[in-house]
Design an enzyme around this catalytic site. Sequence first.
Site, PDB file in Angstrom:
ATOM      1  N   GLY A 211       0.824  -1.207   0.000  1.00 54.07           N
ATOM      2  CA  GLY A 211       0.000   0.000   0.000  1.00 54.07           C
ATOM      3  C   GLY A 211       0.853   1.248   0.000  1.00 54.07           C
ATOM      4  N   ASN A 212       0.224   2.393   0.200  1.00 55.69           N
ATOM      5  CA  ASN A 212       0.975   3.650   0.285  1.00 55.69           C
ATOM      6  C   ASN A 212       0.318   4.576   1.310  1.00 55.69           C
ATOM      7  OD1 ASN A 212      -0.929   5.578  -1.108  1.00 55.69           O
ATOM      8  ND2 ASN A 212      -0.670   4.049  -2.729  1.00 55.69           N
ATOM      9  N   ALA A 213       0.947   5.722   1.538  1.00 53.29           N
ATOM     10  CA  ALA A 213       0.576   6.579   2.673  1.00 53.29           C
ATOM     11  C   ALA A 213      -0.560   7.558   2.384  1.00 53.29           C
ATOM     12  CB  ALA A 213       1.800   7.354   3.145  1.00 53.29           C
ATOM     13  N   ALA A 278      -3.818   7.785  -5.093  1.00 56.60           N
ATOM     14  CA  ALA A 278      -2.449   7.319  -5.294  1.00 56.60           C
ATOM     15  C   ALA A 278      -2.507   5.830  -5.631  1.00 56.60           C
ATOM     16  CB  ALA A 278      -1.632   7.560  -4.038  1.00 56.60           C
TER      17      ALA A 278
END
Length: 408
Positions: A211-213, A278
Amino acid sequence: MSRIVLGVAGGIAAYKACELLRRLTESAHEVTVVPTENALAFVGEATWAALSGRPVHTQVFEAVHEVPHVRIGQHADLVVVAPATADLLARAASGRADDLLTNVLLTAHCPVLMAPAMHTEMWLHAATQANVALLRSRGVLVMDPADGRLTGADSGPGRLPEASDIAAVCVSLLDDAATVDAVRTRDLAGRHVVVSAGGTHEALDPVRFLGNASSGLQGIALARAASLRGARVTLVAANVTQPLPSGCTVVPVVSTGDLAEAMLALQPDADAIVMAAAPADFTPAEVSAGKIKKDGDAGLELRLRQTTDVLATLSARRPRAQVIVGFAAETAADDTELMALGRAKLARKGCDLLVLNNVSGGAVFGRPDNSVAVIDARGTVASAQGDKAVIAHRIWDAVVASGLKENP
Ligand code: CTP
C-alpha cells in the site's frame, strides 16, 4: 480569530451540532450559539454555554440592552445553521423575525450556510424545495443533506451531514470571497464530476498487501467542494478511512485494477475527472492463494508487474469536452526542478491540468494543509496553500476556467 454564529433549530440532529461546536471552537474560532426555543427541547442551554464558553440566548427580549438581534448578525464572519429544519428554512425563506436566530439571519452581512436535516418526505416536499431554491437565489449557501439512516427505522436523504463535513465547509468559506462566490453561483451545477481518492492496496496473499501513505483527504476535500458548488459527484474511494462527504455517490475500490475499471466505466458520463488517488504503480505478478509462510531464515523475493496507468488511459480516451486533472507528488530539491518534473509528467500523462506538490520528507500525507501549483501545458494557472479545502476550491476554479463552462 473568526466570529462564527452557530444557529441550531429544533430537530433531533441538534445533538450532532455539539460535535460541530467542539470542532469549531477547537480550531480557535469564537462561536456564539443561537438555538431556537425548540432546539432547547433536544439539547439544553447549559450544554451550549459550556461548550462555547459564551452566553446563550434564544429570544430577542433577553439581554435587550445589548441589542443582540442586530449585533450578533452584523458582527459575524459566518453564520452556520445546523441542523436547519424544514420549519427554519421556511421561516428564513419568508423573512420572518420571530426569534433571535431569524433576526440574526436577517441582519447578517456575512456568508450564511444552512445544513438541513429532516425526514426525507419533508426534504423532498415541494414547499421545502422551493424554500431552498429561494434561499439559494438570495445567496444563502444550502448544503445537500446526507443520505442514510434517519431517526427511526427508515432511511433516505435528510440526515445532517457529518460534523467533520460541516466544519470543513465552514473553514473553506471563512475569509475566502472566491469560494463563497463559487458556492453562491453554483458554478458546477448540472455537471457530473468524478474524483478518485485514497491509496490502493495490492494483495500479496489473503492477509497482506502493498500500500501507500495516501489518506484520501485531498480527494475528499475535492468531492465536498464540488458538491457544494452544485455538481453531481462520484467519489471513487480506495481504502479511505476518513469520514466521507455527504451528497456524493461513493464507489469503493481496493486495487489499481479495480480503480481503473471503475474510472473507465464512469468516464463517458463525466464532465470532469480528478485523479487525486495514489494508485500503486506495481502489483504482485502472482497473488498467493494461501498465507505466505516464512522459510527458515530465507528472505522473500517478490515479482511485481506494472499496473494500468489510469490517468494516461483516461486522457487518451477522453471525449472532447471533458477536463481531466492529474496530481503529481514529487520529491524535488527546489521549485525549478519541481516545475520541470511537472511539465514532463503533464505531457506524459496527456491530461489538461496537473496539480503539483513537493512531498520531500513525506510532509503532506494525512495532514489537513498542503501547498500546490496547478499547471497546464502553457505554465502555472494557479497556486494555493493552506487547508486542503481551500486548495480543492482553487483546483475547481482552474477546472472551470480551463473551459468546462464553454463545453456543456
Ligand atoms: N496514476 C494513475 N495510475 C497509476 C499511477 C498513477 O492514474 N498507475 C495517476 C495518479 O492518480 C496521479 C498521477 O497519475 O494523478 C501521477 O501519479 P504519480 O505517482 O506521480 O505518477 P507516476 O506515473 O507513478 O510517475 P512516477 O514515474 O513519477 O512515479
